[in-house]
Design an enzyme around this catalytic site. Structure first.
Site, PDB file in Angstrom:
ATOM      1  N   GLY A  11       0.995  -1.129  -0.044  1.00 57.85           N
ATOM      2  CA  GLY A  11       0.181  -0.036  -0.161  1.00 57.85           C
ATOM      3  C   GLY A  11       0.771   1.177  -0.104  1.00 57.85           C
ATOM      4  CE1 TYR A  14      -3.182  12.222   0.558  1.00 54.36           C
ATOM      5  CE2 TYR A  14      -4.326  10.382  -0.419  1.00 54.36           C
ATOM      6  CZ  TYR A  14      -3.884  11.611  -0.392  1.00 54.36           C
ATOM      7  OH  TYR A  14      -4.499  12.575  -1.457  1.00 54.36           O
ATOM      8  CB  VAL A  15      -0.686   5.431   5.817  1.00 55.60           C
ATOM      9  CG1 VAL A  15       0.177   4.807   6.887  1.00 55.60           C
ATOM     10  CG2 VAL A  15      -1.945   6.460   6.251  1.00 55.60           C
ATOM     11  CD  GLU A 160       1.758   6.585  11.247  1.00 55.75           C
ATOM     12  OE1 GLU A 160       2.589   5.823  11.280  1.00 55.75           O
ATOM     13  OE2 GLU A 160       1.855   7.596  11.706  1.00 55.75           O
ATOM     14  CE  LYS A 219      -5.660   5.804  13.498  1.00 52.60           C
ATOM     15  NZ  LYS A 219      -4.659   7.238  13.250  1.00 52.60           N
ATOM     16  CB  SER A 268     -14.223  24.048  10.888  1.00 56.24           C
ATOM     17  OG  SER A 268     -14.574  22.781  11.454  1.00 56.24           O
ATOM     18  CB  CYS A 275      -9.042   9.021   9.537  1.00 62.22           C
ATOM     19  SG  CYS A 275      -7.926   8.491   8.534  1.00 62.22           S
ATOM     20  CG  PHE A 276     -11.862  12.703  12.292  1.00 65.00           C
ATOM     21  CD1 PHE A 276     -10.637  12.003  12.666  1.00 65.00           C
ATOM     22  CD2 PHE A 276     -11.879  14.165  12.507  1.00 65.00           C
ATOM     23  CE1 PHE A 276      -9.604  12.857  13.403  1.00 65.00           C
ATOM     24  CE2 PHE A 276     -10.637  14.742  13.185  1.00 65.00           C
ATOM     25  CZ  PHE A 276      -9.714  14.098  13.680  1.00 65.00           C
ATOM     26  NE  ARG A 345      -8.330   9.646   1.036  1.00 63.88           N
ATOM     27  CZ  ARG A 345      -7.342   8.752   1.422  1.00 63.88           C
ATOM     28  NH1 ARG A 345      -7.576   7.627   1.365  1.00 63.88           N
ATOM     29  NH2 ARG A 345      -6.343   9.318   2.106  1.00 63.88           N
TER      30      ARG A 345
HETATM   31  P1  NAD Z   1      -4.699   5.238   0.481  1.00 57.95           P
HETATM   32  O1  NAD Z   1      -5.997   4.866  -0.459  1.00 57.95           O
HETATM   33  O2  NAD Z   1      -4.069   6.399   0.405  1.00 57.95           O
HETATM   34  O3  NAD Z   1      -3.708   3.934  -0.097  1.00 57.95           O
HETATM   35  C1  NAD Z   1      -3.948   2.591   0.249  1.00 57.95           C
HETATM   36  C2  NAD Z   1      -3.112   2.112  -1.144  1.00 57.95           C
HETATM   37  O4  NAD Z   1      -3.141   0.396  -0.897  1.00 57.95           O
HETATM   38  C3  NAD Z   1      -3.708   2.259  -2.238  1.00 57.95           C
HETATM   39  O5  NAD Z   1      -2.614   2.752  -3.280  1.00 57.95           O
HETATM   40  C4  NAD Z   1      -4.160   1.039  -3.047  1.00 57.95           C
HETATM   41  O6  NAD Z   1      -3.838   1.003  -4.376  1.00 57.95           O
HETATM   42  C5  NAD Z   1      -3.264  -0.183  -2.152  1.00 57.95           C
HETATM   43  N1  NAD Z   1      -3.686  -1.295  -2.119  1.00 57.95           N
HETATM   44  C6  NAD Z   1      -5.005  -1.770  -1.858  1.00 57.95           C
HETATM   45  N2  NAD Z   1      -5.067  -3.119  -1.727  1.00 57.95           N
HETATM   46  C7  NAD Z   1      -3.773  -3.465  -1.972  1.00 57.95           C
HETATM   47  C8  NAD Z   1      -3.178  -4.902  -2.134  1.00 57.95           C
HETATM   48  N3  NAD Z   1      -3.987  -5.752  -1.865  1.00 57.95           N
HETATM   49  N4  NAD Z   1      -1.890  -4.948  -2.377  1.00 57.95           N
HETATM   50  C9  NAD Z   1      -1.306  -3.914  -2.634  1.00 57.95           C
HETATM   51  N5  NAD Z   1      -1.551  -2.700  -2.478  1.00 57.95           N
HETATM   52  C10 NAD Z   1      -3.084  -2.479  -2.124  1.00 57.95           C
HETATM   53  O7  NAD Z   1      -5.136   4.973   1.902  1.00 57.95           O
HETATM   54  P2  NAD Z   1      -4.425   5.791   3.080  1.00 57.95           P
HETATM   55  O8  NAD Z   1      -5.103   6.990   3.460  1.00 57.95           O
HETATM   56  O9  NAD Z   1      -2.848   5.320   3.345  1.00 57.95           O
HETATM   57  O10 NAD Z   1      -4.830   4.773   4.392  1.00 57.95           O
HETATM   58  C11 NAD Z   1      -4.297   3.414   4.547  1.00 57.95           C
HETATM   59  C12 NAD Z   1      -4.854   2.933   5.785  1.00 57.95           C
HETATM   60  O11 NAD Z   1      -4.234   3.768   6.947  1.00 57.95           O
HETATM   61  C13 NAD Z   1      -6.208   2.838   6.322  1.00 57.95           C
HETATM   62  O12 NAD Z   1      -6.633   1.845   7.204  1.00 57.95           O
HETATM   63  C14 NAD Z   1      -6.324   4.196   6.920  1.00 57.95           C
HETATM   64  O13 NAD Z   1      -7.580   4.154   7.578  1.00 57.95           O
HETATM   65  C15 NAD Z   1      -5.040   4.175   7.806  1.00 57.95           C
HETATM   66  N6  NAD Z   1      -4.919   5.648   8.182  1.00 57.95           N
HETATM   67  C16 NAD Z   1      -4.897   6.716   7.279  1.00 57.95           C
HETATM   68  C17 NAD Z   1      -4.363   7.843   7.698  1.00 57.95           C
HETATM   69  C18 NAD Z   1      -4.537   9.278   6.710  1.00 57.95           C
HETATM   70  O14 NAD Z   1      -4.232  10.175   7.191  1.00 57.95           O
HETATM   71  N7  NAD Z   1      -4.742   9.057   5.445  1.00 57.95           N
HETATM   72  C19 NAD Z   1      -3.681   8.162   8.967  1.00 57.95           C
HETATM   73  C20 NAD Z   1      -3.862   7.181   9.883  1.00 57.95           C
HETATM   74  C21 NAD Z   1      -4.206   5.750   9.636  1.00 57.95           C
HETATM   75  C1  UDX Z   2      -6.699  12.743  11.647  1.00 62.97           C
HETATM   76  C2  UDX Z   2      -5.985  12.490  12.953  1.00 62.97           C
HETATM   77  O1  UDX Z   2      -5.546  13.889  13.546  1.00 62.97           O
HETATM   78  C3  UDX Z   2      -4.714  11.798  12.662  1.00 62.97           C
HETATM   79  O2  UDX Z   2      -4.141  11.474  14.055  1.00 62.97           O
HETATM   80  C4  UDX Z   2      -5.214  10.308  12.333  1.00 62.97           C
HETATM   81  O3  UDX Z   2      -3.963   9.573  12.086  1.00 62.97           O
HETATM   82  C5  UDX Z   2      -5.883  10.411  11.069  1.00 62.97           C
HETATM   83  O4  UDX Z   2      -7.034  11.144  11.047  1.00 62.97           O
HETATM   84  P1  UDX Z   2      -6.325  14.005   9.408  1.00 62.97           P
HETATM   85  O5  UDX Z   2      -7.543  13.548   8.914  1.00 62.97           O
HETATM   86  O6  UDX Z   2      -5.327  13.698   8.434  1.00 62.97           O
HETATM   87  O7  UDX Z   2      -5.773  13.233  10.692  1.00 62.97           O
HETATM   88  O8  UDX Z   2      -6.437  15.630   9.872  1.00 62.97           O
HETATM   89  P2  UDX Z   2      -6.710  16.220  10.991  1.00 62.97           P
HETATM   90  O9  UDX Z   2      -5.982  17.392  11.476  1.00 62.97           O
HETATM   91  O10 UDX Z   2      -7.095  15.343  12.312  1.00 62.97           O
HETATM   92  O11 UDX Z   2      -8.238  17.117  10.569  1.00 62.97           O
HETATM   93  C6  UDX Z   2      -9.321  16.189  10.517  1.00 62.97           C
HETATM   94  C7  UDX Z   2     -10.464  17.176   9.947  1.00 62.97           C
HETATM   95  O12 UDX Z   2     -10.833  18.011  11.291  1.00 62.97           O
HETATM   96  C8  UDX Z   2     -10.368  18.382   9.117  1.00 62.97           C
HETATM   97  O13 UDX Z   2     -11.205  18.444   8.041  1.00 62.97           O
HETATM   98  C9  UDX Z   2      -9.951  19.463   9.726  1.00 62.97           C
HETATM   99  O14 UDX Z   2     -10.261  20.684   9.296  1.00 62.97           O
HETATM  100  C10 UDX Z   2     -10.934  19.376  11.083  1.00 62.97           C
HETATM  101  N1  UDX Z   2     -10.701  20.203  12.399  1.00 62.97           N
HETATM  102  C11 UDX Z   2      -9.591  19.821  12.829  1.00 62.97           C
HETATM  103  C12 UDX Z   2     -11.325  21.187  12.700  1.00 62.97           C
HETATM  104  O15 UDX Z   2     -12.456  21.350  11.980  1.00 62.97           O
HETATM  105  N2  UDX Z   2     -11.071  21.807  14.022  1.00 62.97           N
HETATM  106  C13 UDX Z   2     -10.014  21.458  14.524  1.00 62.97           C
HETATM  107  O16 UDX Z   2     -10.068  22.181  15.410  1.00 62.97           O
HETATM  108  C14 UDX Z   2      -9.133  20.744  14.103  1.00 62.97           C
END
Ligand code: NAD
Ligand code: UDX
Length: 473
Positions: A11, A14-15, A160, A219, A268, A275-276, A345
């Site tokens: 994967g 973003y993570v 994460e 988480k 806001s 995620c949220f 998203r």
């Molecule tokens: P994303 O959609 O950006 O990336 C996921 C990637 O996984 C995609 O590129 C997809 O093609 C790939 N994928 C899917 N199935 C696969 C497979 N079978 N083999 C190989 N690759 C595969 O998702 P993300 O935002 O990185 O989130 C990943 C996870 O981390 C989620 O569970 C999410 O909840 C969690 N997370 C996200 C954030 C965030 O800020 N985006 C923060 C903390 C945790």
């Molecule tokens: C969140 C968590 O913060 C992070 O720890 C987790 O790993 C993934 O989910 P993220 O969604 O990337 O991160 O951004 P975050 O800064 O948490 O903001 C989420 C949403 O809340 C945004 O739309 C932001 O604008 C909003 N927000 C945040 C508010 O409206 N007010 C605030 O005070 C803070």
């Protein structure tokens, strides 16, 4: 091959991308390879034009790419090589079937586990990085155990906590790293192996080890608590608008109590992001599954309040504009779900755009990082609104090259993402170019409202008293 350890991450999103780039940068003796099913994404990671926008990411990637950081679509070969495999795939809310609209879809995690079991030639540590329902590790472990080669896998949970827009500083200096494992000698040894990786740059006392289920659940709980703060202050913003209190003054007064804290209390138009909502729905569904109806309802209210806040904002825009926006040009500044990311998203901006399009406004969107195609993809996925199924959508939403073009001739401008550049715009120039009365809706409370009123704007902001409606005693 000269490396001490091989890590593979399934994967490259973003993570996966930023997390592995930071591991590689801090651990020159570890070979890190990020794999993905999508060739387009892997090609972008190997190019100067990375697939995601994240401040500081390019510098970190460039430090290690081609040395000990690699991006590949050869999933089988990289799994075979790896000692530790991270599963960092997307786990979106289910759209169909049992639990649709609430449960997280862990299909991708299971597919990864099946792939690992199928191609591995030796025993490995498998790390759940994705956010998953509590007890998913059990399913992963059972799938891995079904290999016919007698291989033994250890499963760890390592959720994460990075936030988009600040991913690199969050990863470089995390508040904590959480590692959950089976409490057996083999499980504890596996956890210790992962602790050693992070210990290359994270102080040991900030690396927490727990049992698997606490780690998975923590988480969901962390995100639920954070989102709850936003919904709590947003509920108060509505009360402020009704009474003449000022939400920023409330935040300051309340946040100076150390037990409450100042951060993450900005009212806001509502929270967005991938995620949220997903993680709270996941928590709600878990509570329901275990028969805990009151707990489910309690957390669900965080989402109900967020939906209310988004709706309230677009309704306020329409009612302020004399109850009609039909045919009016409206400028939307910001489409990303927060500043410093191009991610759209669940962005609250989209719901405002949707409502304005339903009201037949001519919406002009400007965002420094969001591509028009990404806006359409998300509107289609989340609002079921696409150029194909919504006649006139293509013409109703224009993407502007800059804020001035978006505002030229507009009846109102709405700031929906808190990009720093929106604070620096020439509002005199914007005012002159707009239809009168010229309305500003500050959905992030980032503008200087007094200065805007002096120019001649009618300003509406979240949780701020309307000076025409309320006066001091
Ligand atoms: P994303 O959609 O950006 O990336 C996921 C990637 O996984 C995609 O590129 C997809 O093609 C790939 N994928 C899917 N199935 C696969 C497979 N079978 N083999 C190989 N690759 C595969 O998702 P993300 O935002 O990185 O989130 C990943 C996870 O981390 C989620 O569970 C999410 O909840 C969690 N997370 C996200 C954030 C965030 O800020 N985006 C923060 C903390 C945790
Ligand atoms: C969140 C968590 O913060 C992070 O720890 C987790 O790993 C993934 O989910 P993220 O969604 O990337 O991160 O951004 P975050 O800064 O948490 O903001 C989420 C949403 O809340 C945004 O739309 C932001 O604008 C909003 N927000 C945040 C508010 O409206 N007010 C605030 O005070 C803070």
């Amino acid at each position: 091959d000269g490396y001490d350890l091989h890590i593979c991450c399934m994967g490259a999103g973003y993570v996966g991308g930023p997390t592995m780039a930071v591991i590689a940068a801090n651990c020159p003796k570890i070979r890190v390879c990020v794999v993905d099913l999508s060739k387009k994404i892997i090609d972008a990671w190997n190019s100067p034009d990375l697939p995601i926008y994240e401040p500081g990411l390019m510098e970190v990637v460039e430090k290690s790419r081609g040395k000990n950081l690699f991006f590949s679509t050869d999933i089988d070969a990289e799994i075979k090589k790896a000692d530790i495999i991270f599963i960092s795939v997307n786990t979106p809310t289910k759209t169909v079937g049992i639990g649709a609209g609430r449960a997280a879809n862990v299909k991708n995690c299971e597919l990864c586990a099946r792939k690992i079991a199928e191609v591995s030639e030796g025993s490995k540590i498998v790390v759940e990085k994705s956010t998953v329902p509590v007890r998913t590790a059990e399913a992963v472990r059972r799938v891995l155990d079904c290999n016919e080669k007698g291989l033994k896998f250890q499963v760890l949970s390592n959720p994460e906590f990075l936030a988009e827009g600040t991913a690199i500083p969050d990863l470089m200096k995390p508040d904590r790293v959480l590692i959950g494992g089976v409490q057996s000698p083999e499980g504890l040894a596996a956890a210790e192996a992962l602790v050693s990786v992070y210990a290359n740059w994270v102080p040991r006392e900030q690396i927490l080890t727990t049992n698997l289920w606490s780690s998975e659940l923590a988480k969901l709980v962390a995100n639920a608590f954070l989102a709850q703060r936003v919904s709590s202050i947003n509920s108060i913003s509505a009360l402020c608008e009704a009474t003449g209190a000022n939400v920023s003054e409330i935040t300051r007064a309340v946040g100076m109590d150390n037990r409450i804290g100042k951060r993450f209390l900005n009212s806001s138009i509502g929270f967005g992001g991938s995620c949220f909502q997903k993680d709270i729905l996941n928590l709600v569904y878990l509570c329901e599954t275990y028969g805990l109806r009151e707990c489910a309802e309690y957390w669900n209210q965080v989402i109900v309040m967020n939906d209310y806040q988004k709706k309230r904002f677009s309704e306020k825009m329409v009612s302020t504009l004399f109850n009609t926006v039909t045919g009016k040009k409206i400028a939307i500044l910001g489409f990303a779900f927060k500043k410093d990311t191009g991610d759209v998203r669940e962005t609250p901006s989209m719901f405002v755009v949707r409502d304005l399009v339903h009201e037949q406004a001519k919406v002009h969107v400007y965002d420094p990082q969001v591509k028009r195609e990404d806006m359409w993809t998300e509107m289609d996925y989340t609002c079921k609104m696409s150029v194909a199924n919504y006649p006139g959508l293509e013409e109703a939403v224009t993407t502007a090259p800059d804020a001035y073009a978006a505002c030229d001739g507009a009846h109102a401008l709405a700031v929906l993402t808190e990009w720093d550049e929106f604070k620096e715009l020439d509002y005199e120039r914007i005012y002159k170019s707009m239809a009168k009365p010229a309305f500003v809706f500050d959905g992030r409370n980032i503008l200087d409202h007094d200065a805007l009123r002096k120019i001649g704007f009618e300003v509406h902001a979240i949780g701020k008293p309307d000076p025409n409606k309320f006066s001091d005693l």
